[in-house]
Design a protein around this motif. Structure first.
Motif, short mmCIF file in Angstrom:
data_model
loop_
_atom_site.label_atom_id
_atom_site.label_comp_id
_atom_site.label_asym_id
_atom_site.label_seq_id
_atom_site.Cartn_x
_atom_site.Cartn_y
_atom_site.Cartn_z
N THR A 1 4.21 -2.78 11.46
CA THR A 1 3.00 -2.93 10.71
C THR A 1 2.82 -1.57 10.12
O THR A 1 3.08 -0.38 10.83
CB THR A 1 1.61 -3.47 11.54
N PHE A 2 2.32 -1.58 8.97
CA PHE A 2 1.83 -0.15 8.27
C PHE A 2 0.20 -0.29 7.80
O PHE A 2 -0.08 -1.32 7.34
CB PHE A 2 2.77 0.01 7.19
N THR A 3 -0.24 0.87 7.92
CA THR A 3 -1.68 0.90 7.31
C THR A 3 -1.56 0.86 5.81
O THR A 3 -0.38 1.18 5.23
CB THR A 3 -2.48 1.98 7.78
N ASP A 4 -2.60 0.38 4.99
CA ASP A 4 -2.71 0.57 3.41
C ASP A 4 -2.12 2.10 3.13
O ASP A 4 -1.71 2.38 2.11
CB ASP A 4 -3.94 0.02 3.03
N GLU A 5 -2.97 3.30 3.95
CA GLU A 5 -2.60 4.55 3.68
C GLU A 5 -1.25 4.77 3.57
O GLU A 5 -1.09 5.71 2.85
CB GLU A 5 -3.59 5.38 4.69
N GLN A 6 -0.56 4.49 4.71
CA GLN A 6 0.86 4.61 4.98
C GLN A 6 1.58 4.26 3.80
O GLN A 6 2.54 4.83 3.20
CB GLN A 6 1.38 4.11 6.30
N VAL A 7 1.29 2.93 3.29
CA VAL A 7 2.04 2.36 2.17
C VAL A 7 1.88 3.10 0.93
O VAL A 7 2.69 3.44 0.04
CB VAL A 7 1.83 0.70 1.98
N ALA A 8 0.65 3.30 0.82
CA ALA A 8 -0.14 4.23 -0.38
C ALA A 8 0.53 5.36 -0.69
O ALA A 8 1.18 5.95 -1.72
CB ALA A 8 -1.30 4.20 -0.47
N ALA A 9 0.76 6.13 0.40
CA ALA A 9 1.39 7.65 0.53
C ALA A 9 2.89 7.59 0.22
O ALA A 9 3.33 8.56 -0.64
CB ALA A 9 1.26 8.29 1.93
N ALA A 10 3.53 6.45 0.71
CA ALA A 10 5.02 6.30 0.37
C ALA A 10 5.15 5.91 -1.15
O ALA A 10 6.07 6.21 -1.55
CB ALA A 10 5.59 5.31 1.15
N LEU A 11 4.28 5.03 -1.65
CA LEU A 11 4.54 4.33 -2.81
C LEU A 11 3.70 5.22 -3.99
O LEU A 11 4.72 5.32 -5.31
CB LEU A 11 3.54 3.08 -3.00
N ALA A 12 3.05 6.13 -4.01
CA ALA A 12 2.48 6.87 -5.09
C ALA A 12 3.65 7.79 -5.74
O ALA A 12 3.66 7.55 -7.10
CB ALA A 12 1.26 7.56 -4.56
N PRO A 13 4.29 8.50 -5.03
CA PRO A 13 5.17 9.59 -5.94
C PRO A 13 6.23 8.72 -6.36
O PRO A 13 6.75 8.93 -7.59
CB PRO A 13 5.73 10.33 -4.80
#
Length: 184
Positions: free
Chosen positions: A69-81
């Motif tokens: 499981t991943f937090t939304d923040e972890q996913v967002a940090a990976a996705l944004a760049p």
């Protein structure tokens, strides 16, 4: 994050099936009776977006019997760049095709990204989390290659013992972290 082939396939199939019907039994029936090519098309469309993202997720320890499981923040940090680069590349390619000055296209993209980034990333996070919900629990035999227990080195043959025909010595040397894919 390293996922096994089985984990990725299960997540993709689960997400696509969930989109077929709100009742899981009905979704499974629709999937079972659907011709193979439309199934492939749906899996392929989701996979083209989601599989590169799986490699961007942070490495986390997942115990046997637990679901990654991943937090939304972890996913967002990976996705944004990653999203920024994808959209920038598309904007530049479109500008080149239209004959627009690249400086103008870059400025236009930068302004758009500053305004739309939060919404675009949030939409993609929701999509990725939807797929991640369908990851199976991690099993001991389904650990990714880099997390698999290392095998003990083979015992050296006794001196004078010939190389019997068909021995393992005629196999190619495989890396120590080699794992047979789940589907074999």
């Amino acid at each position: 994050m390293r996922f096994t082939e089985h984990e990725m396939t299960t997540a993709l199939h689960g997400f696509v099936k969930a989109g077929l019907h709100h009742d899981p039994d009905q979704a499974e029936e629709i999937w079972r009776t659907m011709p193979k090519f439309p199934r492939f098309e749906r899996i392929s469309m989701v996979g083209e977006v989601i599989l590169p993202v799986f490699g961007l997720l942070p490495d986390i320890a997942v115990a046997t019997g637990e679901q990654p499981t991943f937090t939304d923040e972890q996913v967002a940090a990976a996705l944004a760049p990653w999203l920024e680069e994808r959209f920038r590349a598309q904007s530049i390619a479109h500008a080149e095709a239209e004959g627009t000055a690249l400086e103008d296209a870059e400025a236009e993209f930068t302004a758009w990204w500053a305004e739309a980034q939060a919404e675009v990333v949030a939409e993609h996070v929701e999509f990725v989390q939807g797929v991640l919900l369908h990851l199976p629990v991690r099993t001991e035999d389904a650990q990714p290659a880099d997390a698999a227990p290392s095998a003990a080195p083979p015992a050296a043959p006794a001196e004078g013992a010939g190389d019997p025909v068909g021995s393992d010595d005629d196999l190619p040397d495989l890396p120590p972290d080699f794992v047979v894919p789940d589907h074999l």
